[in-house]
Write a protein that holds these residues in place. Sequence first.
Motif, short mmCIF file in Angstrom:
data_model
loop_
_atom_site.label_atom_id
_atom_site.label_comp_id
_atom_site.label_asym_id
_atom_site.label_seq_id
_atom_site.Cartn_x
_atom_site.Cartn_y
_atom_site.Cartn_z
N LEU A 20 44.09 6.61 14.82
CA LEU A 20 43.74 6.26 13.45
C LEU A 20 44.46 7.16 12.45
N SER A 21 44.84 8.35 12.88
CA SER A 21 45.49 9.30 11.98
C SER A 21 46.85 8.81 11.49
N LYS A 22 47.43 7.82 12.16
CA LYS A 22 48.74 7.29 11.75
C LYS A 22 48.62 6.16 10.73
N LEU A 23 47.41 5.74 10.41
CA LEU A 23 47.22 4.66 9.44
C LEU A 23 47.40 5.17 8.01
N SER A 24 47.97 4.34 7.17
CA SER A 24 48.13 4.72 5.76
C SER A 24 46.77 4.62 5.07
N PRO A 25 46.58 5.37 3.98
CA PRO A 25 45.33 5.29 3.24
C PRO A 25 45.05 3.87 2.72
N PHE A 26 46.12 3.11 2.43
CA PHE A 26 45.94 1.75 1.93
C PHE A 26 45.39 0.84 3.03
N VAL A 28 43.67 1.84 5.61
CA VAL A 28 42.30 2.29 5.89
C VAL A 28 41.33 1.68 4.89
N GLN A 29 41.69 1.74 3.61
CA GLN A 29 40.82 1.19 2.57
C GLN A 29 40.61 -0.31 2.77
N LYS A 30 41.68 -1.04 3.05
CA LYS A 30 41.57 -2.49 3.27
C LYS A 30 40.76 -2.80 4.52
N GLY A 31 40.94 -1.99 5.57
CA GLY A 31 40.18 -2.20 6.81
C GLY A 31 38.69 -2.03 6.61
N PHE A 32 38.30 -0.95 5.94
CA PHE A 32 36.87 -0.74 5.68
C PHE A 32 36.32 -1.80 4.74
N GLN A 33 37.10 -2.20 3.75
CA GLN A 33 36.67 -3.23 2.80
C GLN A 33 36.38 -4.54 3.54
N ALA A 34 37.25 -4.89 4.50
CA ALA A 34 37.07 -6.13 5.25
C ALA A 34 35.83 -6.10 6.14
N ILE A 35 35.51 -4.94 6.67
CA ILE A 35 34.36 -4.84 7.59
C ILE A 35 33.04 -4.69 6.85
N ALA A 36 33.01 -3.81 5.83
CA ALA A 36 31.72 -3.43 5.25
C ALA A 36 31.67 -3.50 3.73
N GLY A 37 32.73 -3.91 3.08
CA GLY A 37 32.72 -3.91 1.62
C GLY A 37 32.95 -2.51 1.09
N THR A 38 32.47 -2.24 -0.11
CA THR A 38 32.68 -0.94 -0.73
C THR A 38 31.66 0.05 -0.18
N LEU A 39 32.15 1.08 0.49
CA LEU A 39 31.30 2.10 1.10
C LEU A 39 31.02 3.23 0.11
N LYS A 40 29.97 3.99 0.36
CA LYS A 40 29.66 5.12 -0.51
C LYS A 40 30.76 6.18 -0.42
N SER A 41 31.21 6.49 0.81
CA SER A 41 32.33 7.42 0.96
C SER A 41 32.94 7.28 2.35
N THR A 42 34.22 7.64 2.42
CA THR A 42 34.91 7.74 3.70
C THR A 42 35.72 9.02 3.68
N LYS A 43 35.76 9.69 4.81
CA LYS A 43 36.50 10.95 4.89
C LYS A 43 37.21 11.01 6.24
N ARG A 44 38.49 11.32 6.20
CA ARG A 44 39.24 11.51 7.43
C ARG A 44 38.96 12.93 7.94
N LEU A 45 38.52 13.04 9.17
CA LEU A 45 38.21 14.34 9.77
C LEU A 45 39.46 14.93 10.42
N ARG A 46 39.40 16.21 10.75
CA ARG A 46 40.56 16.91 11.33
C ARG A 46 41.08 16.26 12.61
N ASP A 47 40.17 15.69 13.40
CA ASP A 47 40.59 15.08 14.66
C ASP A 47 41.15 13.66 14.48
N GLY A 48 41.23 13.19 13.24
CA GLY A 48 41.79 11.86 12.97
C GLY A 48 40.74 10.77 12.87
N SER A 49 39.50 11.07 13.21
CA SER A 49 38.44 10.08 13.10
C SER A 49 37.97 10.01 11.64
N PHE A 50 37.10 9.04 11.36
CA PHE A 50 36.58 8.88 10.00
C PHE A 50 35.07 9.06 9.99
#
Length: 137
Positions: A20-26, A28-50
């Motif tokens: 997941l760490s290789k995905l662009s921020p754009f 990532v935003q579109k992916g989360f939007q498609a699954i769950a709509g507008t989320l309260k927050s998303t944060k990329r963690l050091r290990d590449g997870s969200f």
Amino acid sequence: MNDSWPRFIVMSSASEEKPLSKLSPFAVQKGFQAIAGTLKSTKRLRDGSFLVECSRRAQAENLLKTATFVDRPVHVCVHKTLNSSRGVIRCRELSDLSEAEIRDELKTQGVVEVHRVTVKKEGKVIPTNTLFLTFNR
């Protein structure tokens, strides 16, 4: 009414070839939007997870059902500590009740786990009046 649902969810890659760490921020935003709509927050963690904070139950349910994210296999799980809080009580009146009985009686207060502190004296395990409570909020 039980308003308990996991607000914090972790999404990690299930494939070393497609992290997941290789995905662009754009993307990532579109992916989360498609699954769950507008989320309260998303944060990329050091290990590449969200780390995702949901504002509605339906968002959490949709994320937990997700197996792929932007064409990458993922693992999605509830965050281990951010979805609960803990407290300590001391009460002599509860000394004759089991942990399960206390949990069941306090369930309406959001208690999901009870752990009684014990001490060892002269080789015997003795229950105390101190209890650790885990709340689902």
